[in-house]
Design a protein around this motif. Structure first.
Motif, PDB file in Angstrom:
ATOM      1  N   VAL A  27       1.601   9.045 -12.156  1.00 19.20           N
ATOM      2  CA  VAL A  27       2.388   7.813 -12.898  1.00 19.20           C
ATOM      3  C   VAL A  27       3.514   7.601 -12.410  1.00 19.20           C
ATOM      4  O   VAL A  27       4.282   6.579 -12.224  1.00 19.20           O
ATOM      5  CB  VAL A  27       2.320   8.153 -14.738  1.00 19.20           C
ATOM      6  CG1 VAL A  27       3.549   6.839 -15.196  1.00 19.20           C
ATOM      7  CG2 VAL A  27       1.035   8.219 -15.026  1.00 19.20           C
ATOM      8  N   GLY A  28       4.123   8.764 -12.106  1.00 14.88           N
ATOM      9  CA  GLY A  28       5.570   8.726 -11.358  1.00 14.88           C
ATOM     10  C   GLY A  28       5.695   7.950 -10.225  1.00 14.88           C
ATOM     11  O   GLY A  28       6.737   7.205  -9.761  1.00 14.88           O
ATOM     12  N   GLU A  29       4.771   8.332  -9.395  1.00 17.37           N
ATOM     13  CA  GLU A  29       4.515   7.645  -7.951  1.00 17.37           C
ATOM     14  C   GLU A  29       4.293   6.179  -8.154  1.00 17.37           C
ATOM     15  O   GLU A  29       4.914   5.358  -7.089  1.00 17.37           O
ATOM     16  CB  GLU A  29       3.490   8.115  -7.408  1.00 17.37           C
ATOM     17  CG  GLU A  29       3.835   9.453  -6.555  1.00 17.37           C
ATOM     18  CD  GLU A  29       2.705  10.192  -5.684  1.00 17.37           C
ATOM     19  OE1 GLU A  29       2.297   9.608  -4.681  1.00 17.37           O
ATOM     20  OE2 GLU A  29       2.006  11.056  -6.255  1.00 17.37           O
ATOM     21  N   ARG A  30       3.522   5.940  -9.216  1.00 13.21           N
ATOM     22  CA  ARG A  30       3.209   4.290  -9.649  1.00 13.21           C
ATOM     23  C   ARG A  30       4.262   3.732  -9.701  1.00 13.21           C
ATOM     24  O   ARG A  30       4.757   2.591  -9.155  1.00 13.21           O
ATOM     25  CB  ARG A  30       2.284   4.162 -10.743  1.00 13.21           C
ATOM     26  CG  ARG A  30       1.824   2.690 -10.841  1.00 13.21           C
ATOM     27  CD  ARG A  30       0.516   2.825 -11.952  1.00 13.21           C
ATOM     28  NE  ARG A  30       0.279   1.251 -11.927  1.00 13.21           N
ATOM     29  CZ  ARG A  30       0.718   0.561 -12.939  1.00 13.21           C
ATOM     30  NH1 ARG A  30       1.667   0.965 -13.413  1.00 13.21           N
ATOM     31  NH2 ARG A  30       0.230  -0.647 -13.038  1.00 13.21           N
ATOM     32  N   ALA A  31       5.226   4.273 -10.764  1.00 13.96           N
ATOM     33  CA  ALA A  31       6.365   3.787 -11.110  1.00 13.96           C
ATOM     34  C   ALA A  31       7.470   3.534  -9.860  1.00 13.96           C
ATOM     35  O   ALA A  31       8.136   2.492  -9.880  1.00 13.96           O
ATOM     36  CB  ALA A  31       7.295   4.625 -12.198  1.00 13.96           C
ATOM     37  N   GLN A  32       7.458   4.447  -9.032  1.00 16.34           N
ATOM     38  CA  GLN A  32       8.218   4.377  -7.764  1.00 16.34           C
ATOM     39  C   GLN A  32       7.697   3.207  -6.764  1.00 16.34           C
ATOM     40  O   GLN A  32       8.867   2.336  -6.374  1.00 16.34           O
ATOM     41  CB  GLN A  32       8.181   5.702  -6.915  1.00 16.34           C
ATOM     42  CG  GLN A  32       9.313   6.511  -6.966  1.00 16.34           C
ATOM     43  CD  GLN A  32       9.082   7.792  -6.100  1.00 16.34           C
ATOM     44  OE1 GLN A  32       8.208   8.146  -5.244  1.00 16.34           O
ATOM     45  NE2 GLN A  32       9.871   8.731  -6.332  1.00 16.34           N
ATOM     46  N   ARG A  33       6.467   3.014  -6.746  1.00 18.62           N
ATOM     47  CA  ARG A  33       6.075   1.967  -6.047  1.00 18.62           C
ATOM     48  C   ARG A  33       6.259   0.725  -6.688  1.00 18.62           C
ATOM     49  O   ARG A  33       6.651  -0.390  -5.877  1.00 18.62           O
ATOM     50  CB  ARG A  33       4.453   2.129  -5.900  1.00 18.62           C
ATOM     51  CG  ARG A  33       3.893   1.252  -4.973  1.00 18.62           C
ATOM     52  CD  ARG A  33       2.382   1.463  -5.373  1.00 18.62           C
ATOM     53  NE  ARG A  33       1.607   0.403  -4.354  1.00 18.62           N
ATOM     54  CZ  ARG A  33       0.924   0.637  -3.278  1.00 18.62           C
ATOM     55  NH1 ARG A  33       1.151   1.868  -2.758  1.00 18.62           N
ATOM     56  NH2 ARG A  33       0.427  -0.186  -2.612  1.00 18.62           N
ATOM     57  N   GLN A  34       6.052   0.794  -8.044  1.00 18.40           N
ATOM     58  CA  GLN A  34       6.632  -0.484  -8.562  1.00 18.40           C
ATOM     59  C   GLN A  34       8.102  -0.896  -8.348  1.00 18.40           C
ATOM     60  O   GLN A  34       8.424  -2.153  -7.916  1.00 18.40           O
ATOM     61  CB  GLN A  34       6.400  -0.292 -10.058  1.00 18.40           C
ATOM     62  CG  GLN A  34       6.482  -1.573 -10.952  1.00 18.40           C
ATOM     63  CD  GLN A  34       6.240  -1.240 -12.334  1.00 18.40           C
ATOM     64  OE1 GLN A  34       7.087  -0.281 -13.110  1.00 18.40           O
ATOM     65  NE2 GLN A  34       5.295  -1.935 -13.136  1.00 18.40           N
ATOM     66  N   THR A  35       8.745  -0.151  -8.492  1.00 14.95           N
ATOM     67  CA  THR A  35      10.173  -0.322  -8.355  1.00 14.95           C
ATOM     68  C   THR A  35      10.394  -0.985  -6.752  1.00 14.95           C
ATOM     69  O   THR A  35      11.164  -1.865  -6.514  1.00 14.95           O
ATOM     70  CB  THR A  35      11.195   1.001  -8.471  1.00 14.95           C
ATOM     71  OG1 THR A  35      11.079   1.428  -9.757  1.00 14.95           O
ATOM     72  CG2 THR A  35      12.667   0.716  -8.194  1.00 14.95           C
TER      73      THR A  35
END
Lengths: 515, 374
Positions: A27-35
């Motif tokens: 989930v954290g990586e997805r959030a990073q990608r989103q940002t």
């Protein structure tokens, strides 16, 4: 429909695509990608055109196939073609999937978001740019509703022929993606037959034009594969459609039959008599009961099947054709024949057919609409087979058919809150599709493959055929970023499906002759 | 379609493709050769599609016929006519002028590969609109089926329709399924005298009304229109349009002559080609005004197809067509160095190259027939 969100997880996990491996990222990586993607897109889009907070993206989590849901990485709502091109360029550079979306009325999950991708909403492209009555064309932006085109053309005595039941809401861009039909396509053709030109963008964000305002163009006829490609080859922004003269008159015959087989034969007999009806629709008894309860059109509740058979043209033509249709239907064993006396009655005849879906919605918490097509002469066979499946899977099914085209819309009723019912419904649906293919038909007549019928594609197409289609996609989209994981299943997915579905000792995707 | 294992003729074709690929050879796919003149020059070793012939299935109540590539177009049309049905887009036979249609040699595979349609095209649609399914032998020697025998089919990309007009560059079309329609109850041809601009205006105005207008041709101050449909509709349209009735014994050969290029205009064009002129096919929006180009002109398709026999420079003709939103094909000429087809613009040129590669990675089939290098 109130489908449980849990359904989406296993489905997405098995979806193929370049980011398949990445689907398991934290989930954290997805959030990073989103940002990162939000920041990159903010360079070319105003702040209000980007949505990424969960409460803002929820309205985009599914299309008309609500059993499958997914949150996109973000939603982009560009307002200009330059902004669309910029979104595509950026996503291409960052290897981010893009799922284009119109009104979201699709019934196969074609606009289901990608968890790590951008949902490109084209809702703002809703202008009718030009109606040319002399050339009989309309040039409209992709987000214009199907019915709005006919309304704009009406003062000139013209209309846009393809009329999917969702025409009040669905957009022309979505119609191009799905090659939408409707109740009049036996006579007037599908979207492909009524589109002249499509302007849009390639996956790289480069402007591209398919077709022309002439009747053909130089080189390969790429329009044939663009239409119906479910957003996998390019992004449609502007469409020039043909308009046709509105027939002076249309009249409809409502015919009752006391036997499904007689009704099926009546359809073949009408065609054999050299008649191409403007519309030829069939409803079975459960469907008739459901719609009569909903619209009170005076349908014959005692009939095993009802046919709606329409003629249009000049008053002389219609009189001549209606008489011939009546004779054929009577000879085929119709127990009751009623011809619409005026436009109000004609619309009343159609009201039930057009409301088949909402009427079914009142009978069951959820329903799954199938969309296979079979040769017309197998209509009775498939109805009888579906009736046996109702018992086998313990679920009810009501049937409406575009009988003239052999296109079936069985509506399987279930309760999505009961996982077992959902499971049985999926098996029921798969059984209908596989039986249709066995009868010489196809798994989708007009709703598209999307995410819903990926497994069924393994049954209809051999591995080399699927590989050819994947290669065709890569010719337009080498990185496979446009709507990845839809329409053409991967080898791995079909192998998985084959393990689950061994029929008669044969793998369903064995090299079966199809002609 | 049968599988190669059950069909020696098909197996031979598959083997031929595989051995050509292994040897680095190129193949020229050809049926009766009635359209050898069309497109760029033929290249490669001959692969005769007539080894695979015959109607595989025909069910009149389904409005579908399936035939193998080498089936004679004339024979197929005769079989359909026996059941009161037809290919309503009137594909041209071409071939030897004045020969009976059966001897002209046009095949079903060639009909789809050429993608050409006759006088009724603007009213009823083109060959691609009637293709429902096809079986293709691709450059890997794989036999692939796309589409089917049903009216509506959106399962996967519509590869079968893409083959219409592909001139054999994507593979060997082995078998096709076509939608057929009932032969219309009534046909009537009318002749009206008027100039080109008036004819274009009339044709466009009429096309916006619910009239059974099925075909049109304008040449040398005469507009010939064909009405086709229900008897009542044809009769009422006849009153509205005016003009003189052309008797069927003249009308029928006239339209066949337009369809197969045996008509006086095309006979004249062929003579002119011998003296250095070229026959151009301009495909333009129907409402495009008369084009200021020198030469002999015939309009068809309500103005959307314009035949021009001219010695004018290719660039001039292509520019004129492009300016009104169309394109010009160098249909028949002694010298096609200007290119048979209008050049492709970016990014369509790249997509064409990539598509070709996806079907025919070794570049076996009809090299350069559509575009040099494709």
């Amino acid at each position: 429909m109130n489908a449980p969100q849990a359904v989406a997880a296993p489905l997405s996990a098995s979806a193929p695509g370049p980011l398949n491996a990445a689907l398991s990222i934290e989930v954290g990586e997805r959030a990073q990608r989103q940002t990162a993607v939000v920041a990159a897109l903010a360079e070319s889009l105003p702040p209000h055109a980007l949505l990424w907070h969960r409460e803002d993206t929820i309205p985009y989590e599914c299309d008309g196939l609500t059993a499958y849901r997914e949150q996109p990485l973000l939603v982009a709502l560009p307002e200009t073609e330059a902004q669309v091109a910029a979104v595509l360029r950026t996503c291409h550079r960052l290897n981010v999937p893009v799922v284009a979306r119109g009104a979201g009325t699709g019934l196969s999950g074609g606009a289901l978001p990608h968890r790590l991708g951008v949902t490109l909403s084209l809702a703002k492209f809703n202008k009718i740019l030009k109606i040319d009555p002399l050339a009989r064309t309309a040039t409209v932006q992709c987000g214009v509703r199907n019915l709005a085109i006919s309304e704009a053309a009406a003062p000139h005595g013209l209309y846009y022929a393809p009329d999917p039941s969702s025409q009040i809401a669905c957009t022309i861009g979505g119609n191009v993606a799905e090659n939408s039909g409707g109740v009049h396509c036996l006579k007037y053709g599908l979207t492909l037959h009524n589109v002249l030109k499509v302007r849009g963008c390639t996956v790289e964000g480069v402007a591209v034009e398919f077709g022309s305002e002439a009747l053909d163009c130089a080189g390969l006829d790429l329009m044939t594969i663009l239409v119906g490609s479910e957003g996998m080859l390019a992004v449609t922004l502007e469409v020039t459609v043909k308009l046709v003269p509105k027939p002076q008159l249309a009249r409809c015959i409502m015919a009752s039959f006391d036997d499904i087989r007689k009704a099926g034969n009546a359809v073949a007999n009408v065609i054999a008599a050299g008649i191409i009806p403007a519309g030829l629709e069939m409803m079975d008894k459960p469907m008739t009961a459901a719609v009569e309860d909903f619209v009170h059109a005076g349908y014959d509740l005692g009939a095993e099947a009802i046919l709606l058979c329409e003629s249009d043209g000049t008053p002389e033509e219609v009189a001549e054709e209606i008489a011939r249709m009546e004779a054929v239907l009577a000879e085929s064993g119709a127990t009751r024949l009623e011809v619409s006396a005026d436009e109000a009655q004609r619309l009343k005849f159609w009201s039930g057919r057009k409301n088949a879906f909402p009427a079914t919605g009142r009978m069951s918490p959820d329903y799954m609409c199938m969309d296979s097509t079979i040769p017309r002469h197998r209509l009775a066979d498939i109805l009888i087979a579906i009736s046996a499946m109702e018992k086998k899977y313990g679920l009810r099914c009501a049937n409406v058919f575009h009988a003239g085209d052999g296109n079936l819309h069985p509506l399987i009723m279930f309760d999505a809150n009961d996982p077992d019912q959902l499971h049985r419904c999926e098996l029921f649906g798969a059984d209908i599709l596989e039986t249709s293919v066995e009868m010489g038909g196809t798994v989708s007549g007009e709703h598209g493959v999307g995410i819903e019928k990926l497994s069924a594609m393994c049954v209809q197409f051999a591995p080399a055929e699927r590989e050819q289609m994947l290669a065709l996609k890569r010719a337009f989209d080498p990185k496979e970023l446009l709507n990845p994981g839809k329409v053409i299943p991967s080898l791995a997915r079909c192998a998985e499906y084959g393990k689950m579905h061994v029929r008669r000792g044969l793998l369903p995707f064995a090299d079966i002759p199809r002609f | 379609m049968t599988t190669p294992a059950h069909d020696p003729a098909l197996q031979l074709l598959v083997d031929r493709v595989k051995s050509a690929r292994a040897a680095g050879a190129q193949l020229c796919i050809r049926g009766g050769g009635s359209k050898d003149f069309y497109g760029e020059a033929l290249q490669g070793e001959l692969l005769d599609t007539r080894v695979l012939e015959g109607i595989s299935s025909y069910e009149p109540t389904e409005l579908v016929v399936t035939a193998r590539c080498g089936t004679s177009l004339a024979e197929l049309e005769a079989v359909l006519a026996e059941k009161g049905q037809c290919l309503p887009f009137e594909p041209p036979h071409f071939g030897e002028p004045a020969a009976p249609t059966r001897a002209r040699g046009a095949t079903i595979g060639g009909m789809v590969a050429a993608g050409l349609s006759g006088p009724s095209r603007a009213a009823v649609g083109s060959v691609r609109d009637f293709v429902l399914g096809a079986t293709l032998l691709n450059g890997n020697g794989e036999v692939l089926s796309f589409g089917g025998q049903v009216m509506k089919n959106v399962a996967g990309y519509d590869v079968s329709r893409l083959l219409a007009g592909s001139l054999g560059t994507l593979g060997v079309i082995l078998e096709v399924s076509l939608k057929v329609t009932p032969i219309a109850a009534a046909t009537l041809t009318l002749r009206l005298e008027m100039d080109q601009a008036t004819a274009l205006d009339k044709l466009n105005t009429w096309a916006g009304q619910p009239l059974p207008l099925n075909a049109s041709a304008w040449w040398d101050g005469n507009l010939i229109v064909r009405l086709r449909g229900a008897l009542a509709a044809v009769q009422s349209a006849r009153t509205l349009l005016g003009g003189d009735i052309v008797q069927p014994e003249f009308a029928s050969p006239f339209w066949e002559g337009i369809r197969n290029h045996d008509d006086e205009f095309f006979v004249g064009a062929r003579a002119a080609i011998g003296t250095g002129a070229a026959l151009w096919r301009l495909s333009v929006p129907q409402t495009a005004p008369p084009l200021a180009l020198s030469g002999e002109l015939m309009l068809e398709w309500g103005g959307a197809q314009r035949w021009l026999c001219s010695a004018a420079p290719a660039a001039l003709i292509r520019d004129a067509a492009a300016k009104v939103g169309g394109h010009a094909t160098l249909f028949a000429a002694q010298n096609k160095s200007a290119g048979a087809f209008a050049p492709l613009r970016s990014p369509l040129d790249r997509i064409h190259r990539e598509l070709k590669k996806s079907f025919d990675p070794s570049g076996l089939f009809n090299p350069g027939r559509l575009y040099p290098g494709l």
